[in-house]
Scaffold this motif. Structure first.
Motif, short mmCIF file in Angstrom:
data_model
loop_
_atom_site.label_atom_id
_atom_site.label_comp_id
_atom_site.label_asym_id
_atom_site.label_seq_id
_atom_site.Cartn_x
_atom_site.Cartn_y
_atom_site.Cartn_z
N LEU A 84 0.67 -1.21 -0.03
CA LEU A 84 -0.14 -0.17 0.17
C LEU A 84 1.05 1.18 -0.07
N ARG A 85 0.34 2.23 -0.86
CA ARG A 85 1.15 3.51 -0.74
C ARG A 85 0.78 4.38 0.11
N PRO A 86 1.49 5.25 0.71
CA PRO A 86 1.07 6.24 1.64
C PRO A 86 -0.05 7.15 1.01
N GLY A 87 -0.99 7.55 1.85
CA GLY A 87 -2.02 8.22 1.50
C GLY A 87 -3.26 7.71 0.69
N THR A 88 -3.10 6.32 0.41
CA THR A 88 -4.28 5.66 -0.21
C THR A 88 -5.38 5.61 0.66
N LEU A 89 -6.58 6.13 -0.02
CA LEU A 89 -7.80 6.21 0.78
C LEU A 89 -8.34 4.52 0.77
N ILE A 90 -8.76 3.84 1.85
CA ILE A 90 -9.32 2.73 2.09
C ILE A 90 -10.89 2.96 2.43
N VAL A 91 -11.60 2.36 1.52
CA VAL A 91 -13.14 2.37 1.57
C VAL A 91 -13.51 1.09 1.84
N SER A 92 -14.11 0.79 2.92
CA SER A 92 -14.53 -0.57 3.24
C SER A 92 -15.93 -0.91 3.39
N LEU A 93 -16.39 -1.84 2.49
CA LEU A 93 -17.93 -2.12 2.49
C LEU A 93 -18.03 -3.48 3.21
N CYS A 94 -17.28 -3.92 3.84
CA CYS A 94 -17.25 -5.14 4.64
C CYS A 94 -18.25 -5.00 5.88
N ALA A 95 -19.35 -5.86 5.90
CA ALA A 95 -20.07 -5.71 6.93
C ALA A 95 -19.46 -5.98 8.24
N GLY A 96 -19.59 -5.38 9.48
CA GLY A 96 -19.17 -5.62 10.54
C GLY A 96 -17.65 -5.22 10.89
N LEU A 97 -16.86 -5.02 9.96
CA LEU A 97 -15.54 -5.11 10.28
C LEU A 97 -15.35 -3.42 10.32
N PRO A 98 -14.65 -3.19 11.78
CA PRO A 98 -14.26 -1.58 11.98
C PRO A 98 -13.20 -1.03 11.58
N THR A 99 -13.08 0.14 11.25
CA THR A 99 -11.97 1.02 10.82
C THR A 99 -10.68 0.48 11.48
N ALA A 100 -11.02 0.13 12.83
CA ALA A 100 -9.61 -0.07 13.45
C ALA A 100 -8.68 -1.18 12.94
N LEU A 101 -9.60 -2.26 12.53
CA LEU A 101 -9.13 -3.51 11.88
C LEU A 101 -7.99 -3.10 10.67
N PHE A 102 -8.59 -2.20 9.78
CA PHE A 102 -7.71 -1.76 8.69
C PHE A 102 -6.50 -0.84 9.35
N GLU A 103 -6.73 -0.06 10.10
CA GLU A 103 -5.78 1.01 10.83
C GLU A 103 -4.47 0.06 11.53
N ARG A 104 -5.00 -1.08 12.10
CA ARG A 104 -3.81 -1.86 12.79
C ARG A 104 -3.02 -2.68 11.72
N ARG A 105 -3.80 -3.04 10.66
CA ARG A 105 -3.21 -4.10 9.78
C ARG A 105 -2.29 -3.29 8.68
N LEU A 106 -2.89 -2.08 8.39
CA LEU A 106 -2.12 -1.38 7.42
C LEU A 106 -1.20 -0.33 7.72
N PRO A 107 -0.38 0.34 6.74
CA PRO A 107 0.59 1.31 7.41
C PRO A 107 0.19 2.26 8.15
N GLU A 108 0.62 2.77 9.27
CA GLU A 108 0.47 3.81 10.09
C GLU A 108 -0.12 5.16 9.33
N GLY A 109 -1.16 5.73 9.52
CA GLY A 109 -1.60 6.88 9.08
C GLY A 109 -2.65 6.61 7.86
N THR A 110 -2.87 5.31 7.49
CA THR A 110 -3.82 5.10 6.51
C THR A 110 -5.33 5.52 6.61
N PRO A 111 -5.73 6.42 5.88
CA PRO A 111 -7.27 6.85 6.06
C PRO A 111 -8.17 5.90 5.56
#
Length: 269
Positions: A84-111
């Protein structure tokens, strides 16, 4: 020009691609990933959008829309985390999955913007609720909102309300389909041909929804307008209340909310 890649071109992913194209986006601005080569070729032929692998999508796109099933998220995040490149926006359509999961698993600062859409997206009538994660700025929310407006209506809610949204509008179409199915069966029981019963109920549902949307009236007022003293409708309403239909619907939506919470909790570690 913003390049958007849809990771997972199932029904919802395809519906989003179609809606974006119909809203004026160029096929050159869009990408998608799909695990089955035959399906990928079919979508490219249908829409003119290029199918790629996840690393290629991450390298080219400014916005990655994650539209995989919740149970498939772990391997996808493993793959994304490395490319993942810095600054790439992640838009999750996954039911039940919190933003914290993506933030924890992806590079620091990922929106990250969390979205709960529903299946009427396939006809451009989705109801989508969006919430921003810790690193999502107003411009990220605006970008996600504009994208989803191509396939329906969008509201912003605090992320703490997303499990309730999932239960109410995310699963909501299934409740309506269930009721329509039961009403068609009732028409058959009363002697109507199935096709006639289906036409009667489906158009009644479409018209009733339009009245709710356009009149500004409370549902109670609209129901009371159909309910004459000692008439047929009040006889039916009494039976619905006697059988606890209202309570059953509320309990069903609570159960869906609880399952949404469980789906998120399963990925906390």
């Amino acid at each position: 020009m913003t390049t958007t890649a849809v990771l997972g071109a199932g029904k919802i992913g395809e519906a989003l691609l179609s809606g974006l194209l119909q809203s004026g986006r160029s096929p050159e601005e869009l990408l998608f990933t799909e695990r089955y080569p035959e399906r990928s070729a079919e979508l490219t032929k249908r829409y003119g959008v290029r199918g790629v692998d996840v690393p290629t999508a991450a390298g080219l796109a400014d916005v990655l829309v994650v539209a995989v099933k919740p149970q498939d998220i772990e391997p996808l995040l493993d793959e994304l985390g490395a490319v993942l490149r810095p600054g790439t926006l992640i838009v999750s359509l996954c039911a039940g999955l919190p933003t914290a999961l993506f933030e924890r698993r992806l590079p620091e600062g990922t929106p990250v913007v969390r979205v709960m859409p529903n299946t009427p997206m396939v006809v451009g009538e989705a109801m989508s609720a969006i919430s921003g994660g810790r690193h999502a700025k107003p411009e990220h929310l605006a970008l996600a909102e504009a994208m989803l407006a191509a396939v329906g209506k969008v509201v912003r809610v605090p992320e703490a309300q997303q499990d309730a949204v999932t239960a109410l509008s995310g699963s909501g179409p299934a409740y309506f389909f269930f009721l329509v199915e039961a009403m068609i069966d009732a028409g058959i029981l009363l002697g109507l041909p199935r096709a006639v019963a289906a036409d009667l109920i489906i158009q009644s549902a479409v018209g009733s929804a339009a009245m709710l949307r356009d009149s500004g009236e409370h549902p109670v007022a609209l129901r009371e307008a159909v309910t004459s003293p000692a008439g047929t409708t009040i006889s039916a309403i009494v039976e619905l209340e006697k059988h606890g239909v209202r309570a059953a619907l509320i309990a069903a939506i609570e159960a869906a909310r609880d399952r949404s919470v469980q789906l998120g909790a399963a990925h906390e570690s």
